[in-house]
Motif scaffolding. Structure first.
Motif, PDB file in Angstrom:
ATOM      1  N   GLU A  85     -11.321 -16.029   0.975  1.00 59.57           N
ATOM      2  CA  GLU A  85     -10.610 -14.936   1.642  1.00 59.57           C
ATOM      3  C   GLU A  85      -9.097 -15.159   1.592  1.00 59.57           C
ATOM      4  OE1 GLU A  85     -10.031 -13.430   6.244  1.00 59.57           O
ATOM      5  OE2 GLU A  85     -12.037 -14.107   5.612  1.00 59.57           O
ATOM      6  N   ALA A  86      -8.686 -16.394   1.820  1.00 50.94           N
ATOM      7  CA  ALA A  86      -7.258 -16.709   1.783  1.00 50.94           C
ATOM      8  C   ALA A  86      -6.700 -16.560   0.366  1.00 50.94           C
ATOM      9  CB  ALA A  86      -7.031 -18.132   2.298  1.00 50.94           C
ATOM     10  N   LEU A  87      -7.461 -17.018  -0.626  1.00 55.39           N
ATOM     11  CA  LEU A  87      -7.012 -16.868  -2.010  1.00 55.39           C
ATOM     12  C   LEU A  87      -6.902 -15.390  -2.388  1.00 55.39           C
ATOM     13  CD1 LEU A  87      -8.930 -19.568  -4.103  1.00 55.39           C
ATOM     14  CD2 LEU A  87      -6.541 -19.602  -3.363  1.00 55.39           C
ATOM     15  N   ALA A  88      -7.876 -14.585  -1.995  1.00 50.32           N
ATOM     16  CA  ALA A  88      -7.854 -13.158  -2.335  1.00 50.32           C
ATOM     17  C   ALA A  88      -6.627 -12.478  -1.742  1.00 50.32           C
ATOM     18  CB  ALA A  88      -9.138 -12.479  -1.853  1.00 50.32           C
ATOM     19  N   ALA A  89      -6.298 -12.792  -0.488  1.00 52.48           N
ATOM     20  CA  ALA A  89      -5.125 -12.193   0.146  1.00 52.48           C
ATOM     21  C   ALA A  89      -3.847 -12.646  -0.544  1.00 52.48           C
ATOM     22  CB  ALA A  89      -5.086 -12.561   1.628  1.00 52.48           C
ATOM     23  N   THR A  90      -3.812 -13.909  -0.958  1.00 54.30           N
ATOM     24  CA  THR A  90      -2.625 -14.444  -1.628  1.00 54.30           C
ATOM     25  C   THR A  90      -2.435 -13.803  -2.998  1.00 54.30           C
ATOM     26  OG1 THR A  90      -3.001 -16.550  -0.492  1.00 54.30           O
ATOM     27  CG2 THR A  90      -1.468 -16.556  -2.354  1.00 54.30           C
ATOM     28  N   VAL A  91      -3.525 -13.702  -3.748  1.00 50.90           N
ATOM     29  CA  VAL A  91      -3.462 -13.067  -5.071  1.00 50.90           C
ATOM     30  C   VAL A  91      -3.002 -11.616  -4.943  1.00 50.90           C
ATOM     31  CG1 VAL A  91      -4.881 -12.217  -6.980  1.00 50.90           C
ATOM     32  CG2 VAL A  91      -5.133 -14.583  -6.186  1.00 50.90           C
ATOM     33  N   ALA A  92      -3.550 -10.892  -3.980  1.00 49.87           N
ATOM     34  CA  ALA A  92      -3.173  -9.488  -3.791  1.00 49.87           C
ATOM     35  C   ALA A  92      -1.693  -9.365  -3.449  1.00 49.87           C
ATOM     36  CB  ALA A  92      -4.018  -8.861  -2.692  1.00 49.87           C
ATOM     37  N   ALA A  93      -1.191 -10.260  -2.591  1.00 51.08           N
ATOM     38  CA  ALA A  93       0.211 -10.202  -2.199  1.00 51.08           C
ATOM     39  C   ALA A  93       1.129 -10.504  -3.373  1.00 51.08           C
ATOM     40  CB  ALA A  93       0.467 -11.187  -1.062  1.00 51.08           C
ATOM     41  N   ARG A  94       0.752 -11.482  -4.200  1.00 49.41           N
ATOM     42  CA  ARG A  94       1.615 -11.844  -5.328  1.00 49.41           C
ATOM     43  C   ARG A  94       1.572 -10.764  -6.409  1.00 49.41           C
ATOM     44  NH1 ARG A  94       3.335 -17.052  -3.888  1.00 49.41           N
ATOM     45  NH2 ARG A  94       4.530 -17.371  -5.802  1.00 49.41           N
ATOM     46  N   ARG A  95       0.437 -10.130  -6.579  1.00 53.69           N
ATOM     47  CA  ARG A  95       0.370  -9.008  -7.519  1.00 53.69           C
ATOM     48  C   ARG A  95       1.221  -7.841  -7.022  1.00 53.69           C
ATOM     49  NH1 ARG A  95      -6.094  -9.396  -9.136  1.00 53.69           N
ATOM     50  NH2 ARG A  95      -5.749 -10.249 -11.247  1.00 53.69           N
ATOM     51  N   ALA A  96       1.163  -7.570  -5.737  1.00 57.31           N
ATOM     52  CA  ALA A  96       1.955  -6.477  -5.179  1.00 57.31           C
ATOM     53  C   ALA A  96       3.445  -6.765  -5.302  1.00 57.31           C
ATOM     54  CB  ALA A  96       1.576  -6.257  -3.717  1.00 57.31           C
ATOM     55  N   ALA A  97       3.832  -8.020  -5.061  1.00 59.78           N
ATOM     56  CA  ALA A  97       5.246  -8.388  -5.166  1.00 59.78           C
ATOM     57  C   ALA A  97       5.734  -8.243  -6.602  1.00 59.78           C
ATOM     58  CB  ALA A  97       5.451  -9.818  -4.676  1.00 59.78           C
ATOM     59  N   LYS A  98       4.898  -8.641  -7.557  1.00 52.08           N
ATOM     60  CA  LYS A  98       5.284  -8.526  -8.960  1.00 52.08           C
ATOM     61  C   LYS A  98       5.401  -7.060  -9.366  1.00 52.08           C
ATOM     62  CE  LYS A  98       3.935  -9.854 -13.654  1.00 52.08           C
ATOM     63  NZ  LYS A  98       2.918 -10.545 -14.480  1.00 52.08           N
ATOM     64  N   ALA A  99       4.479  -6.224  -8.894  1.00 49.14           N
ATOM     65  CA  ALA A  99       4.506  -4.802  -9.235  1.00 49.14           C
ATOM     66  C   ALA A  99       5.735  -4.115  -8.633  1.00 49.14           C
ATOM     67  CB  ALA A  99       3.245  -4.115  -8.744  1.00 49.14           C
ATOM     68  N   ALA A 100       6.229  -4.626  -7.508  1.00 48.94           N
ATOM     69  CA  ALA A 100       7.367  -3.992  -6.845  1.00 48.94           C
ATOM     70  C   ALA A 100       8.708  -4.386  -7.458  1.00 48.94           C
ATOM     71  CB  ALA A 100       7.357  -4.362  -5.349  1.00 48.94           C
ATOM     72  N   ARG A 101       8.760  -5.503  -8.171  1.00 54.35           N
ATOM     73  CA  ARG A 101      10.033  -5.994  -8.692  1.00 54.35           C
ATOM     74  C   ARG A 101      10.732  -5.015  -9.641  1.00 54.35           C
ATOM     75  NH1 ARG A 101       7.493 -11.064  -9.922  1.00 54.35           N
ATOM     76  NH2 ARG A 101       7.379 -12.213  -7.974  1.00 54.35           N
ATOM     77  N   PRO A 102      10.049  -4.439 -10.610  1.00 58.99           N
ATOM     78  CA  PRO A 102      10.742  -3.507 -11.511  1.00 58.99           C
ATOM     79  C   PRO A 102      11.327  -2.304 -10.761  1.00 58.99           C
ATOM     80  CG  PRO A 102       8.660  -4.195 -12.462  1.00 58.99           C
ATOM     81  CD  PRO A 102       8.669  -4.700 -11.060  1.00 58.99           C
ATOM     82  N   ALA A 103      10.588  -1.814  -9.761  1.00 63.21           N
ATOM     83  CA  ALA A 103      11.087  -0.670  -8.992  1.00 63.21           C
ATOM     84  C   ALA A 103      12.358  -1.044  -8.242  1.00 63.21           C
ATOM     85  CB  ALA A 103      10.009  -0.187  -8.012  1.00 63.21           C
ATOM     86  N   HIS A 104      12.382  -2.249  -7.675  1.00 68.38           N
ATOM     87  CA  HIS A 104      13.582  -2.698  -6.956  1.00 68.38           C
ATOM     88  C   HIS A 104      14.753  -2.839  -7.908  1.00 68.38           C
ATOM     89  CE1 HIS A 104      10.998  -4.555  -3.515  1.00 68.38           C
ATOM     90  NE2 HIS A 104      11.152  -3.247  -3.405  1.00 68.38           N
ATOM     91  N   ALA A 105      14.448  -3.397  -9.096  1.00 68.99           N
ATOM     92  CA  ALA A 105      15.520  -3.580 -10.062  1.00 68.99           C
ATOM     93  C   ALA A 105      16.105  -2.252 -10.493  1.00 68.99           C
ATOM     94  CB  ALA A 105      14.999  -4.360 -11.280  1.00 68.99           C
ATOM     95  N   GLY A 106      15.216  -1.274 -10.678  1.00 62.51           N
ATOM     96  CA  GLY A 106      15.690   0.032 -11.087  1.00 62.51           C
ATOM     97  C   GLY A 106      16.538   0.689 -10.028  1.00 62.51           C
ATOM     98  N   ALA A 107      16.125   0.549  -8.769  1.00 63.87           N
ATOM     99  CA  ALA A 107      16.875   1.137  -7.681  1.00 63.87           C
ATOM    100  C   ALA A 107      18.243   0.499  -7.550  1.00 63.87           C
ATOM    101  CB  ALA A 107      16.092   0.980  -6.368  1.00 63.87           C
ATOM    102  N   ALA A 108      18.291  -0.839  -7.777  1.00 60.77           N
ATOM    103  CA  ALA A 108      19.564  -1.533  -7.680  1.00 60.77           C
ATOM    104  C   ALA A 108      20.520  -1.092  -8.771  1.00 60.77           C
ATOM    105  CB  ALA A 108      19.339  -3.050  -7.731  1.00 60.77           C
ATOM    106  N   ALA A 109      19.937  -0.840  -9.937  1.00 62.39           N
ATOM    107  CA  ALA A 109      20.796  -0.429 -11.062  1.00 62.39           C
ATOM    108  C   ALA A 109      21.348   0.963 -10.837  1.00 62.39           C
ATOM    109  CB  ALA A 109      19.985  -0.465 -12.352  1.00 62.39           C
TER     110      ALA A 109
END
Length: 331
Positions: A307-331
């Motif tokens: 359960e802990a691994l699943a939550a961690t994997v989901a959080a890291r996938r979500a963080a990675k998916a959000a990075r390009p959007a943040h970069a685009g907004a910053a630009a």
């Protein structure tokens, strides 16, 4: 309902804050910047937490914030792993002063460095035998705090965890997240900078730290000694990598380990690798935390491993998916 001061807005500070709020308490969450992007309590208890900026080495500022608080939770993480010698002593001194002058109990979020090189699972009553300067710093912090508790000057406890993993961990605070999970999610074999892939190792889930911190901070029965955070049975790097691949649904890959001579050589030019020399024994032999006493005393159990691994994997996938959007907004 009581009020609490949490110092540090990293994964542990936020998890502690969320756990305190879930128990019905209010919190002042203080960090260097006063900025907290992830606020897991926001949807359900938006008015229960005040976020402020403070220098954790400023005893007067901490004392002012602590007045009226039932506890101070020291979840500070100094900004650089390489400067503990200069960063930790003033923070430790300031939190002790604030606890004494305000009457708030002091919950120190600690680690296992003070035990030094061990040959068996670690228990809370094991002596402090640090094998390096980082371990001595942490052991000295606890020794001084406990001496003041025994002299009746304050109430203190220390909560000790092994290496963190879980949602919200910051960079370079999670071997399992930064080295194993991120590599597997990216389709690469993990490369461990020190240790052995087949050595048993304990991994502590960050939300479990927060739950114990909240329980002790808001209670009357945990003071005057150290406690080990409820932690799942130890897993080797190889076992952990296999578990992550299974839970994440990605290809299993063999863990590689940087040869010890190469790690030593890298330390000549890479400060972080140089600092790892002191703690690489933790990954070269079994390094196992026993949390049975805490579990029995407080009726807490570690979050199930999968359960802990699943939550961690989901959080890291979500963080990675959000990075390009943040970069685009910053630009």
């Amino acid at each position: 309902m009581t009020h609490h001061l949490v110092l540090g807005a990293g994964g542990v500070g936020r998890s502690t804050t969320a756990a305190l709020v879930a128990l019905g308490h209010t919190v002042t969450l203080a960090s260097r910047s006063g900025r907290v992007v992830e606020r897991p309590w926001q949807d359900t208890h938006p008015d229960a937490v005040e976020v402020v900026a403070v220098d954790a080495s400023d005893a007067s500022a901490l004392t002012a914030l602590a007045r009226g608080a039932a506890s101070i939770v020291n979840a500070v993480n100094p900004p650089s792993y390489m400067t503990w010698d200069t960063d930790w002593p003033p923070i430790a001194a300031a939190t002790l002063t604030a606890a004494e002058e305000s009457g708030a109990g002091l919950v120190i979020i600690g680690n296992l460095y003070g035990y030094g090189e061990v040959e068996a699972p670690m228990h809370e009553d094991d002596p402090m035998r640090p094998s390096g300067h980082k371990g001595r710093i942490r052991a000295d912090m606890w020794t001084e705090a406990l001496a003041r508790h025994e002299a009746g000057r304050l109430r203190v406890t220390e909560l000790r965890s092994s290496d963190y993993f879980g949602p919200g961990t910051t960079p370079r605070t999670s071997y399992l997240g930064d080295v194993v999970i991120d590599a597997l999610l990216a389709g690469r074999p993990p490369l461990v900078p020190a240790g052995r892939a087949d050595a048993a190792h304990s991994w502590t889930y960050v939300p479990d730290v927060g739950r114990l911190a909240a329980r002790v901070a808001a209670g009357d029965d945990g003071w005057g000694r150290a406690w080990h955070v409820p932690t799942a049975p130890a897993r080797t790097f190889d076992e952990a990598a296999g578990d992550v691949a299974r839970v994440a649904g990605v290809k299993q890959r063999r863990v590689r380990v940087l040869p010890r001579p190469l790690g030593t050589a890298a330390g000549i030019v890479v400060p972080f690798m140089r600092e790892l020399r002191e703690t690489r024994h933790q990954f070269e032999r079994p390094f196992v935390l026993d949390s049975e006493l805490t579990q029995r005393t407080f009726g807490l159990a570690p979050t199930p491993w999968d359960e802990a691994l699943a939550a961690t994997v989901a959080a890291r996938r979500a963080a990675k998916a959000a990075r390009p959007a943040h970069a685009g907004a910053a630009a």
